[in-house]
Motif scaffolding. Structure first.
Motif, PDB file in Angstrom:
ATOM      1  N   ILE B  22       0.841  -1.201   0.000  1.00  0.00           N
ATOM      2  CA  ILE B  22       0.000   0.000   0.000  1.00  0.00           C
ATOM      3  C   ILE B  22       0.879   1.256   0.000  1.00  0.00           C
ATOM      4  O   ILE B  22       0.625   2.223  -0.724  1.00  0.00           O
ATOM      5  CB  ILE B  22      -0.963   0.003   1.209  1.00  0.00           C
ATOM      6  CG1 ILE B  22      -1.947  -1.171   1.108  1.00  0.00           C
ATOM      7  CG2 ILE B  22      -1.734   1.321   1.306  1.00  0.00           C
ATOM      8  CD1 ILE B  22      -2.750  -1.425   2.375  1.00  0.00           C
ATOM      9  N   ALA B  25       2.296   1.650  -3.413  1.00  0.00           N
ATOM     10  CA  ALA B  25       1.272   2.113  -4.353  1.00  0.00           C
ATOM     11  C   ALA B  25       0.965   3.593  -4.140  1.00  0.00           C
ATOM     12  O   ALA B  25       0.835   4.360  -5.096  1.00  0.00           O
ATOM     13  CB  ALA B  25      -0.001   1.284  -4.192  1.00  0.00           C
ATOM     14  N   GLU B  26       0.861   3.996  -2.883  1.00  0.00           N
ATOM     15  CA  GLU B  26       0.575   5.406  -2.601  1.00  0.00           C
ATOM     16  C   GLU B  26       1.734   6.291  -3.069  1.00  0.00           C
ATOM     17  O   GLU B  26       1.533   7.367  -3.628  1.00  0.00           O
ATOM     18  CB  GLU B  26       0.318   5.604  -1.107  1.00  0.00           C
ATOM     19  CG  GLU B  26       0.354   7.079  -0.719  1.00  0.00           C
ATOM     20  CD  GLU B  26      -0.798   7.521   0.149  1.00  0.00           C
ATOM     21  OE1 GLU B  26      -1.809   6.808   0.225  1.00  0.00           O
ATOM     22  OE2 GLU B  26      -0.657   8.602   0.744  1.00  0.00           O
ATOM     23  N   VAL B  29       1.388   6.815  -6.727  1.00  0.00           N
ATOM     24  CA  VAL B  29       0.366   7.827  -7.049  1.00  0.00           C
ATOM     25  C   VAL B  29       0.949   9.222  -6.854  1.00  0.00           C
ATOM     26  O   VAL B  29       0.796  10.100  -7.712  1.00  0.00           O
ATOM     27  CB  VAL B  29      -0.894   7.645  -6.160  1.00  0.00           C
ATOM     28  CG1 VAL B  29      -1.837   8.832  -6.307  1.00  0.00           C
ATOM     29  CG2 VAL B  29      -1.622   6.356  -6.523  1.00  0.00           C
ATOM     30  N   ASN B  30       1.629   9.412  -5.740  1.00  0.00           N
ATOM     31  CA  ASN B  30       2.214  10.724  -5.461  1.00  0.00           C
ATOM     32  C   ASN B  30       3.336  11.067  -6.429  1.00  0.00           C
ATOM     33  O   ASN B  30       3.694  12.222  -6.591  1.00  0.00           O
ATOM     34  CB  ASN B  30       2.715  10.780  -4.015  1.00  0.00           C
ATOM     35  CG  ASN B  30       1.565  10.686  -3.026  1.00  0.00           C
ATOM     36  OD1 ASN B  30       0.414  10.997  -3.363  1.00  0.00           O
ATOM     37  ND2 ASN B  30       1.845  10.223  -1.823  1.00  0.00           N
ATOM     38  N   ASN B  32       2.971  10.604  -9.530  1.00  0.00           N
ATOM     39  CA  ASN B  32       2.223  10.796 -10.781  1.00  0.00           C
ATOM     40  C   ASN B  32       2.181   9.593 -11.706  1.00  0.00           C
ATOM     41  O   ASN B  32       2.248   9.732 -12.924  1.00  0.00           O
ATOM     42  CB  ASN B  32       2.776  11.993 -11.557  1.00  0.00           C
ATOM     43  CG  ASN B  32       2.407  13.293 -10.897  1.00  0.00           C
ATOM     44  OD1 ASN B  32       1.285  13.434 -10.404  1.00  0.00           O
ATOM     45  ND2 ASN B  32       3.340  14.213 -10.832  1.00  0.00           N
ATOM     46  N   LYS B  33       2.098   8.415 -11.122  1.00  0.00           N
ATOM     47  CA  LYS B  33       2.006   7.217 -11.956  1.00  0.00           C
ATOM     48  C   LYS B  33       0.652   6.542 -11.724  1.00  0.00           C
ATOM     49  O   LYS B  33       0.014   6.751 -10.704  1.00  0.00           O
ATOM     50  CB  LYS B  33       3.139   6.257 -11.591  1.00  0.00           C
ATOM     51  CG  LYS B  33       4.517   6.826 -11.932  1.00  0.00           C
ATOM     52  CD  LYS B  33       5.630   5.912 -11.473  1.00  0.00           C
ATOM     53  CE  LYS B  33       6.960   6.246 -12.122  1.00  0.00           C
ATOM     54  NZ  LYS B  33       7.702   7.293 -11.406  1.00  0.00           N
ATOM     55  N   ASN B  34       0.243   5.743 -12.712  1.00  0.00           N
ATOM     56  CA  ASN B  34      -0.940   4.922 -12.488  1.00  0.00           C
ATOM     57  C   ASN B  34      -0.531   3.694 -11.701  1.00  0.00           C
ATOM     58  O   ASN B  34       0.562   3.156 -11.895  1.00  0.00           O
ATOM     59  CB  ASN B  34      -1.561   4.493 -13.818  1.00  0.00           C
ATOM     60  CG  ASN B  34      -2.342   5.617 -14.452  1.00  0.00           C
ATOM     61  OD1 ASN B  34      -3.102   6.309 -13.784  1.00  0.00           O
ATOM     62  ND2 ASN B  34      -2.123   5.824 -15.747  1.00  0.00           N
ATOM     63  N   VAL B  35      -1.408   3.259 -10.844  1.00  0.00           N
ATOM     64  CA  VAL B  35      -1.045   2.129 -10.004  1.00  0.00           C
ATOM     65  C   VAL B  35      -2.286   1.328  -9.612  1.00  0.00           C
ATOM     66  O   VAL B  35      -3.380   1.880  -9.467  1.00  0.00           O
ATOM     67  CB  VAL B  35      -0.279   2.619  -8.747  1.00  0.00           C
ATOM     68  CG1 VAL B  35      -1.162   3.456  -7.843  1.00  0.00           C
ATOM     69  CG2 VAL B  35       0.302   1.459  -7.946  1.00  0.00           C
ATOM     70  N   VAL B  36      -2.102   0.012  -9.499  1.00  0.00           N
ATOM     71  CA  VAL B  36      -3.129  -0.860  -8.927  1.00  0.00           C
ATOM     72  C   VAL B  36      -2.444  -1.766  -7.909  1.00  0.00           C
ATOM     73  O   VAL B  36      -1.372  -2.308  -8.183  1.00  0.00           O
ATOM     74  CB  VAL B  36      -3.816  -1.729 -10.005  1.00  0.00           C
ATOM     75  CG1 VAL B  36      -4.728  -2.752  -9.350  1.00  0.00           C
ATOM     76  CG2 VAL B  36      -4.626  -0.874 -10.964  1.00  0.00           C
ATOM     77  N   GLN B  37      -3.052  -1.878  -6.740  1.00  0.00           N
ATOM     78  CA  GLN B  37      -2.506  -2.757  -5.691  1.00  0.00           C
ATOM     79  C   GLN B  37      -3.528  -3.838  -5.382  1.00  0.00           C
ATOM     80  O   GLN B  37      -4.719  -3.541  -5.213  1.00  0.00           O
ATOM     81  CB  GLN B  37      -2.188  -1.910  -4.451  1.00  0.00           C
ATOM     82  CG  GLN B  37      -1.670  -2.684  -3.250  1.00  0.00           C
ATOM     83  CD  GLN B  37      -2.779  -3.183  -2.325  1.00  0.00           C
ATOM     84  OE1 GLN B  37      -3.928  -2.800  -2.446  1.00  0.00           O
ATOM     85  NE2 GLN B  37      -2.438  -4.073  -1.413  1.00  0.00           N
TER      86      GLN B  37
END
Lengths: 376, 192
Positions: B22, B25-26, B29-30, B32-37
């Protein structure tokens, strides 16, 4: 609108946030994997915003408490998984019959019974349609992403209020537990309308002319609420004409607002030879395949994803079956919604199921294999 | 799909791998990337098998599960034996030598670091081994901007443990700079 910043959010979290943003101020439930985070977040957030969180002794009582809160004028929601959803069925039927707005979240896990709590499944498709007895209508949404979970929760709350109709939000374990980047629109929360302020003098709880907004108990109107067939004032009746009219009334309101209720999304070729019909997490596998086959390789393929699974998107499937030769229906069960697709395709397209029920997702490779000859 | 990175964090329940995923993944995001966890775990809270996957991409991510990891972390013997055969030989494999002993096969890119032992001996707390592992991984692969990563750790660390967890992350960088304890076929240059 305040600036929005991308954040990492879980599906279950998006459900709780969406509910709160739609004005939900009451949650009653009994925690169960994989839905527990919805309850956890509601417990953390509701007390600070004037809401109520109640952990009940079981799912039967949770559903009853939600119905009570809703008649009392609060927007109310509960969340559970298969075993708990089974327990809620009787009271869910009561809410449908008595036209009490509420939203029931079911984050599906492998069943039957307690099954595999942490494994994804789409085994409750028919249970959401026919789990409670009687010839009832139901609205069921099935999101395929964290953001879809957020906005479909809001849509569920709003539609349930507008139509005084219980709405089921049917997630699967993948969507409920998955975290992804989302942009949640900012802005003020919705105002809970106090119907009592506007209700006309001749307001009837079950007006023959159509659905009237519910006047909460304790707001100056006296009426009866029952699971029995009832007249315009809510009092029991077994008069055949009134019984028939009452059941028509339950179904007619969904027919009237059909276009607002039935939500689907199509990507791909305008005249597909082979199309996939998917819902929930399976949409993600299908989208990966279709994007590559259509966007990169320009093959005649398409994907119809169903955000609404009940009422079943019959027109959309008919339209698709007119164009496509083959429709593939991937599901994390032994074949449930595929029967509906077959019924609506009416032999115009060949309908092929793709089923997986080992607690794992259907992979893009499995879909590619199934689509084999149409992808070459 | 050259921009897609799939990271698999594996070990036992209680080692903090889901939290680590997590945080990663966070941080993505910070950054500026796409992410799925996603995660996979049994009904046991501790001791059972635990696995978390993170996909980072500049494009939108459709299929959310890790299928072709470019980075694999194994925090115990069971997970090492289970997941190593499932990855390609060009996957970078990080191993906690506290629990997984070599010698390792030389047809894989395996690097072992005493992750949990360092957390215990240098930071006095085994529970921060997860952040230490993230430090090793990020030092080796530069997945996420280091400062953004540290901020995300601070924000997500439970109840007042932000600084300790950041220290563990930094200790991971230090551990990486000292080089792997064991592992044939590993060098900083081979890591993509």
């Amino acid at each position: 609108m305040p600036e929005t910043k991308p954040i990492l959010m879980q599906g279950n979290e998006a459900c709780a946030e969406g509910a709160i943003n739609a004005g939900v101020r009451f949650f009653a439930g009994y925690p169960i994997t994989p839905s527990t985070e919805v309850a956890e977040l509601m417990a953390a957030k509701l007390p600070d915003i004037g809401g109520v969180f109640m952990q009940m002794e079981d799912e039967i009582a949770s559903m009853a408490a939600v119905i009570g809160a809703s008649i009392g004028g609060m927007r109310a929601i509960t969340a559970t998984s298969g075993p708990g959803f089974s327990l809620k069925q009787e009271n869910l039927g009561f809410a449908i019959m008595a036209e009490i707005p509420c939203v029931v979240v079911n984050v599906q896990r492998m069943g039957p019974s307690t099954g595999v709590p942490t494994a994804p499944s789409q085994g409750d498709i028919m249970q959401t349609r026919w789990g409670t007895h009687g010839d009832h209508p139901i609205i069921v949404f099935s999101p395929a992403s964290v953001y879809e979970t957020y906005y479909l929760t809001i849509a569920a709350v709003n539609l349930s209020q507008k139509l005084r109709q219980p709405v089921v939000l049917l997630l699967d374990e993948v969507i409920g537990h998955m975290r992804e980047k989302v942009l949640i629109p900012g802005g003020g929360r919705l105002i809970v309308e106090k119907a009592s302020d506007k209700a006309p003098a001749d307001w009837k709880p079950y007006d023959d002319k159509g659905v009237t907004p519910l006047v909460p108990f304790g707001f100056g109107r006296y009426y009866h609420v029952t699971g029995l067939y009832h007249d315009q004032y809510g009092f029991p009746t077994s008069d055949p004409r009134q019984v028939e009219r009452a059941l028509d009334r339950l179904h007619d309101k969904l027919k009237k607002y059909r276009d607002e209720i039935v939500l689907t999304n199509y990507i791909g070729h305008r005249e597909p030879k082979v199309a996939i019909v998917a819902y929930g997490c399976t949409v993600r596998s299908a989208r990966a395949v279709i994007k590559k086959a259509y966007w990169q390789n320009r093959l005649p393929v398409g994907l119809l994803s169903l955000q609404t699974i009940w009422p079943f998107p019959d027109r959309e499937i008919k339209e698709l079956a007119e164009k496509a030769d083959v429709i593939i229906v991937p599901e994390l069960n032994m074949g449930q919604l595929v029967g509906e697709v077959e019924r609506c395709a009416c032999g115009r397209a060949e309908v092929i199921p793709l089923n997986r029920y080992d607690g794992e997702m259907i992979t893009p490779d499995q879909l590619v294999e199934k689509m084999g000859r149409w992808l070459s | 799909m050259g921009n897609r990175k799939e990271i698999l964090l594996t070990g036992a329940g209680g080692q903090g791998l889901i939290l680590a995923s997590i945080v990663l993944a966070e941080a993505a995001v910070n950054d500026n990337k796409n992410v799925v966890q996603t995660q996979s775990y049994g009904p046991e809270a501790r001791g059972g098998a635990s696995m978390a996957g993170v996909i980072i991409d500049v494009d939108t991510i459709d299929y959310p599960k890790v299928t072709k990891p470019s980075i694999l972390l194994c925090m115990n013997e069971t997970s090492f034996n289970k997941y190593l055969p499932k990855v390609d030989t060009d996957c970078t494999v990080f191993v906690d030598s506290t629990f997984v002993k070599g010698p390792f096969r030389d047809d894989y890119q395996i690097a072992s670091f005493p992750i949990t032992r360092t957390a215990r001996e240098e930071l006095g707390r085994e529970v921060v081994a997860n952040m230490l592992a993230l430090g090793v991984i990020n030092a080796a692969t530069a997945l996420i901007d280091r400062h953004i990563f540290r901020d995300s750790i601070f924000r997500l660390a439970p109840g007042g443990s932000g600084e300790l967890n950041q220290k563990a992350f930094d200790a991971g960088y230090h551990l990486y700079e000292q080089g792997p304890e064991d592992g044939i076929g590993f060098s900083a240059q081979t890591i993509k």
